[in-house]
Design an enzyme around this catalytic site. Sequence first.
Site, PDB file in Angstrom:
ATOM      1  N   ASP A   1       0.842  -1.192   0.000  1.00 55.11           N
ATOM      2  CA  ASP A   1       0.000   0.000   0.000  1.00 55.11           C
ATOM      3  C   ASP A   1       0.877   1.241   0.000  1.00 55.11           C
ATOM      4  OD1 ASP A   1      -2.645   1.530   0.707  1.00 55.11           O
ATOM      5  OD2 ASP A   1      -1.156   2.195   2.179  1.00 55.11           O
TER       6      ASP A   1
ATOM      7  N   TYR B   1       2.828  10.089  -0.728  1.00 60.85           N
ATOM      8  CA  TYR B   1       3.977   9.582   0.024  1.00 60.85           C
ATOM      9  C   TYR B   1       5.291   9.810  -0.710  1.00 60.85           C
ATOM     10  CZ  TYR B   1       0.462   6.751   2.572  1.00 60.85           C
ATOM     11  OH  TYR B   1      -0.612   6.313   3.292  1.00 60.85           O
TER      12      TYR B   1
ATOM     13  N   LYS C   1      -3.074   5.739  -3.818  1.00 59.18           N
ATOM     14  CA  LYS C   1      -4.119   6.708  -3.508  1.00 59.18           C
ATOM     15  C   LYS C   1      -3.920   7.993  -4.306  1.00 59.18           C
ATOM     16  CE  LYS C   1      -3.630   5.066   1.253  1.00 59.18           C
ATOM     17  NZ  LYS C   1      -2.252   4.543   1.044  1.00 59.18           N
TER      18      LYS C   1
ATOM     19  N   HIS D   1      -7.646   9.528  -1.327  1.00 62.30           N
ATOM     20  CA  HIS D   1      -6.893   9.559  -0.073  1.00 62.30           C
ATOM     21  C   HIS D   1      -7.673  10.206   1.081  1.00 62.30           C
ATOM     22  CE1 HIS D   1      -2.437   9.524   1.326  1.00 62.30           C
ATOM     23  NE2 HIS D   1      -3.229   9.379   2.372  1.00 62.30           N
TER      24      HIS D   1
ATOM     25  N   ILE E   1      -2.453  -3.022   7.110  1.00 62.08           N
ATOM     26  CA  ILE E   1      -1.264  -2.615   6.347  1.00 62.08           C
ATOM     27  C   ILE E   1      -0.220  -2.031   7.306  1.00 62.08           C
ATOM     28  CG2 ILE E   1      -2.240  -2.333   4.037  1.00 62.08           C
ATOM     29  CD1 ILE E   1      -2.798   0.600   4.757  1.00 62.08           C
TER      30      ILE E   1
ATOM     31  N   LYS F   1       3.167  -0.790   8.924  1.00 57.18           N
ATOM     32  CA  LYS F   1       4.319  -0.138   8.309  1.00 57.18           C
ATOM     33  C   LYS F   1       5.584  -0.411   9.115  1.00 57.18           C
ATOM     34  CE  LYS F   1       7.139   3.698   8.207  1.00 57.18           C
ATOM     35  NZ  LYS F   1       7.631   4.778   9.088  1.00 57.18           N
ATOM     36  N   SER F   2       6.654  -0.750   8.448  1.00 59.21           N
ATOM     37  CA  SER F   2       7.965  -0.828   9.071  1.00 59.21           C
ATOM     38  C   SER F   2       9.023  -0.787   7.980  1.00 59.21           C
ATOM     39  CB  SER F   2       8.126  -2.107   9.899  1.00 59.21           C
ATOM     40  OG  SER F   2       9.408  -2.128  10.526  1.00 59.21           O
TER      41      SER F   2
ATOM     42  N   ARG G   1      11.059  -6.582  11.902  1.00 60.92           N
ATOM     43  CA  ARG G   1       9.693  -6.177  12.228  1.00 60.92           C
ATOM     44  C   ARG G   1       8.738  -6.529  11.094  1.00 60.92           C
ATOM     45  NH1 ARG G   1       9.617  -5.917  17.551  1.00 60.92           N
ATOM     46  NH2 ARG G   1      10.927  -4.245  18.415  1.00 60.92           N
TER      47      ARG G   1
ATOM     48  N   ASN H   1       5.585  -8.925  11.776  1.00 60.76           N
ATOM     49  CA  ASN H   1       4.204  -8.512  11.505  1.00 60.76           C
ATOM     50  C   ASN H   1       3.474  -9.471  10.573  1.00 60.76           C
ATOM     51  OD1 ASN H   1       4.545  -6.243  13.103  1.00 60.76           O
ATOM     52  ND2 ASN H   1       4.955  -4.863  11.385  1.00 60.76           N
TER      53      ASN H   1
END
Length: 295
Positions: free
Chosen positions: A46, A51, A76, A109, A239, A241-242, A247, A251
Amino acid sequence: MSTVPTLTLNNGVQLPTIGLGVFQTPPDETHDAVAAALEVGYRHIDTAAAYANERGVGDAVTASNLDRGDVFLETKVWISDYGYDQTLHAFDKSAGKLGVDQIDLLILHQALPGEFDKTLAAYKALEQLLTDQKIRAIGVSNFMVEHLTRLLDETTVVPAVNQIEVHPYFQQREVQVFGAEHGILTQAWSPIGGITHYRDGQHTSTLEDETIVGIAQAHDKSPAQVMLRWHIQQGRSVIPKSTKPHRIAENFDVFDFDLSSDELAAVDALNTDQRGGPEPDAITLKDFGRDIPEA
């Protein structure tokens, strides 16, 4: 091919239950984070035009040598590109940066509450892109019930997803229930509550919550894994995030245990109704508009 479970969207498209989010991931770190995720077994990434890291996502997917059909790409459209023709062009910009001809899921978004006509025009452009098979599913993000109600009244295609802030401390139950009643999947951003401690520092970290830590210890799992499992068992897309490979792997390791009904209820009871992200009604072009570069 990854064996991650999938969720069926309202048009039949299969969405991997867990994906990698890249919000606030610097462009120069995005490639490595996505590469690590794909190596572990993630098949859903995603991102978003705002971003500024879609190109890193696309480059990592290309370098992975995975079949294009095996990786679900979601991005998005930012509010600066709302409007019918502008949103059609926003697809071209995102697809160019991602290096693809078709995007699996393209969503708006934010709502623009004060200029909702632009939001509607943008969504109608998504509907056209769907008809033209340039995207496989369409949806929205950060839409509240009043936004969804008007959207459903004035457009044709029911959004496949609504990506909203959902974690144990902020559960948006009214929005989730409305979505479920209309076949709109809730997709949780900040699913482990990261926004509760990096945005303003006024919240206790969900990762240190006594209830969540206790459940984690009972299952020999981490607090993050417990929260992701909580989402998954309640039917949400997540979703996390890392940028850290260990990690990212942790996850993803959430499919070998189950939370009991009492444990699920205990996490449900942590809701504070305190939003970490911006208020949806505060989103304006004046305050949040930014130019999205060409591909």
